[in-house]
Design a protein around this motif. Structure first.
Motif, PDB file in Angstrom:
ATOM      1  N   PRO A 154       0.399  -0.976  -0.034  1.00 17.05           N
ATOM      2  CA  PRO A 154       0.113   0.499   0.109  1.00 17.05           C
ATOM      3  C   PRO A 154       0.556   1.104  -0.280  1.00 17.05           C
ATOM      4  O   PRO A 154       1.985   1.246   0.658  1.00 17.05           O
ATOM      5  CB  PRO A 154      -1.053  -0.426   0.985  1.00 17.05           C
ATOM      6  CG  PRO A 154       0.405  -1.135   2.726  1.00 17.05           C
ATOM      7  CD  PRO A 154       0.418  -1.728   1.053  1.00 17.05           C
ATOM      8  N   ALA A 155       0.495   2.270  -0.759  1.00 18.52           N
ATOM      9  CA  ALA A 155       0.486   3.811  -0.322  1.00 18.52           C
ATOM     10  C   ALA A 155       1.138   3.368   1.205  1.00 18.52           C
ATOM     11  O   ALA A 155       0.651   3.761   1.708  1.00 18.52           O
ATOM     12  CB  ALA A 155       0.449   4.744  -1.141  1.00 18.52           C
ATOM     13  N   ALA A 156       2.071   5.067   0.960  1.00 20.27           N
ATOM     14  CA  ALA A 156       3.055   5.133   2.256  1.00 20.27           C
ATOM     15  C   ALA A 156       2.921   6.922   2.436  1.00 20.27           C
ATOM     16  O   ALA A 156       4.464   6.568   2.365  1.00 20.27           O
ATOM     17  CB  ALA A 156       4.008   4.371   3.254  1.00 20.27           C
ATOM     18  N   ALA A 157       2.530   7.667   2.416  1.00 19.63           N
ATOM     19  CA  ALA A 157       2.602   9.017   2.385  1.00 19.63           C
ATOM     20  C   ALA A 157       3.860   9.304   3.312  1.00 19.63           C
ATOM     21  O   ALA A 157       4.758  10.129   2.718  1.00 19.63           O
ATOM     22  CB  ALA A 157       1.461  10.064   2.106  1.00 19.63           C
ATOM     23  N   ASP A 158       3.785   8.665   4.140  1.00 23.49           N
ATOM     24  CA  ASP A 158       5.063   9.582   5.377  1.00 23.49           C
ATOM     25  C   ASP A 158       6.135   8.743   4.687  1.00 23.49           C
ATOM     26  O   ASP A 158       7.626   9.121   5.518  1.00 23.49           O
ATOM     27  CB  ASP A 158       4.274   8.533   6.482  1.00 23.49           C
ATOM     28  CG  ASP A 158       4.755   6.853   6.389  1.00 23.49           C
ATOM     29  OD1 ASP A 158       4.470   6.362   6.120  1.00 23.49           O
ATOM     30  OD2 ASP A 158       5.237   6.384   8.132  1.00 23.49           O
ATOM     31  N   ARG A 159       6.336   7.669   4.141  1.00 21.94           N
ATOM     32  CA  ARG A 159       7.502   7.499   3.573  1.00 21.94           C
ATOM     33  C   ARG A 159       8.023   7.845   2.614  1.00 21.94           C
ATOM     34  O   ARG A 159       8.229   7.144   1.619  1.00 21.94           O
ATOM     35  CB  ARG A 159       8.040   6.080   4.025  1.00 21.94           C
ATOM     36  CG  ARG A 159       7.912   5.592   5.016  1.00 21.94           C
ATOM     37  CD  ARG A 159       8.130   3.877   5.253  1.00 21.94           C
ATOM     38  NE  ARG A 159       7.079   2.914   4.479  1.00 21.94           N
ATOM     39  CZ  ARG A 159       6.991   2.387   3.854  1.00 21.94           C
ATOM     40  NH1 ARG A 159       8.096   2.052   2.301  1.00 21.94           N
ATOM     41  NH2 ARG A 159       6.056   1.340   3.193  1.00 21.94           N
ATOM     42  N   GLY A 160       6.738   8.313   1.742  1.00 18.45           N
ATOM     43  CA  GLY A 160       7.157   9.419   0.185  1.00 18.45           C
ATOM     44  C   GLY A 160       6.949   8.202  -0.678  1.00 18.45           C
ATOM     45  O   GLY A 160       6.772   8.467  -2.015  1.00 18.45           O
ATOM     46  N   LEU A 161       6.150   7.406   0.188  1.00 15.61           N
ATOM     47  CA  LEU A 161       4.998   6.712  -1.289  1.00 15.61           C
ATOM     48  C   LEU A 161       3.773   6.923  -1.303  1.00 15.61           C
ATOM     49  O   LEU A 161       2.697   6.647  -0.737  1.00 15.61           O
ATOM     50  CB  LEU A 161       5.577   5.575  -0.206  1.00 15.61           C
ATOM     51  CG  LEU A 161       6.834   4.343  -0.446  1.00 15.61           C
ATOM     52  CD1 LEU A 161       6.991   3.371  -0.189  1.00 15.61           C
ATOM     53  CD2 LEU A 161       7.853   4.917  -2.036  1.00 15.61           C
ATOM     54  N   GLU A 162       3.709   8.019  -2.465  1.00 16.91           N
ATOM     55  CA  GLU A 162       2.376   8.016  -3.129  1.00 16.91           C
ATOM     56  C   GLU A 162       1.109   6.951  -3.618  1.00 16.91           C
ATOM     57  O   GLU A 162       0.022   7.695  -3.308  1.00 16.91           O
ATOM     58  CB  GLU A 162       2.074   9.643  -3.933  1.00 16.91           C
ATOM     59  CG  GLU A 162       3.168  10.842  -3.240  1.00 16.91           C
ATOM     60  CD  GLU A 162       2.801  11.295  -1.924  1.00 16.91           C
ATOM     61  OE1 GLU A 162       1.169  11.149  -1.708  1.00 16.91           O
ATOM     62  OE2 GLU A 162       3.223  11.660  -0.862  1.00 16.91           O
TER      63      GLU A 162
END
Length: 218
Positions: A154-162
């Motif tokens: 899944p996406a993980a905005a906190d790790r820069g993966l939008e």
């Protein structure tokens, strides 16, 4: 076929010409990644507004630089990236090659390791299910026991993966060296959806690529 008495010294993959290999232990890897992304987006047709591909380009660069950082922490060997793709602007895919040691529970030390330990390790890997797997299977790659895992990350905005990504890992036991495994990790965001037609096609392509894998001995 007789079991090799010594482990291989390398491997071969039949890669298409539009993919580039980036060694992770030498050179300015980050600059090379940025050059690869710039070259890919330089092929944008003249009638496409310049601001339209920018979010995809930035996302691709973030993901690839993140992949480089993760690969280096894992002491990976090579990173493979698409450099040119006729008719497409953004492939959004990568392959990371590394090695890992996976000890079996039955082995007291390396001297007592045997081919049966590879089967035991494969069984342990197959029993790991975190609920995200689309497919988990075992087989052989160039005569060596292998485990294939496919999943959605899944996406993980906190790790820069939008955006979410589709991951396919091949973990292949190294002949003549029980406990040592070769890992080829493929990742794609497809055309923005890890389960779209492009992602499906790229996963099929990666499976076909791994069918060309061969060990090499110096």
């Amino acid at each position: 076929m007789a079991e090799p008495t010594s482990p291989p010294t390398g491997y071969r993959l039949v890669l298409p010409s539009d993919w580039v290999q980036i060694p992770l232990r030498t050179g300015d890897t980050e600059r090379t990644v940025r050059d690869v992304v710039a070259a890919a987006f330089a092929r944008v047709p003249a009638d496409v507004p310049r601001d339209k591909p920018t979010p995809l380009r930035l996302e691709l660069e973030r993901r690839l630089l993140s992949a480089v950082a993760d690969a280096r922490r894992a002491k990976a060997l090579e990173l493979y990236l698409p450099m040119r793709l006729a008719g497409e602007v953004n492939l959004g895919a990568s392959i990371i090659v590394s090695e890992t040691q996976v000890p079996s529970r039955s082995s007291v030390n390396a001297a007592t390791a045997s081919a049966s330990d590879s089967a035991e390790i494969a069984g342990q890997l197959m029993s790991r299910d975190d609920g995200t797997d689309l497919d988990l299977s075992s087989g052989e790659v160039d005569g060596a026991l292998a485990v294939r895992r496919e999943r959605i990350v899944p996406a993980a905005a906190d790790r820069g993966l939008e955006l979410a990504s589709r991951r396919v890992d091949y973990l292949v036991s190294v002949p003549g060296d029980p406990g040592r495994w070769f890992l080829a990790a493929f990742s794609t965001i497809g055309a923005g959806n890890p389960q779209d037609d492009l992602a499906d096609a790229l996963v099929e392509w990666f499976d076909a690529l791994m069918a060309t894998f061969r060990w090499s001995w110096a």
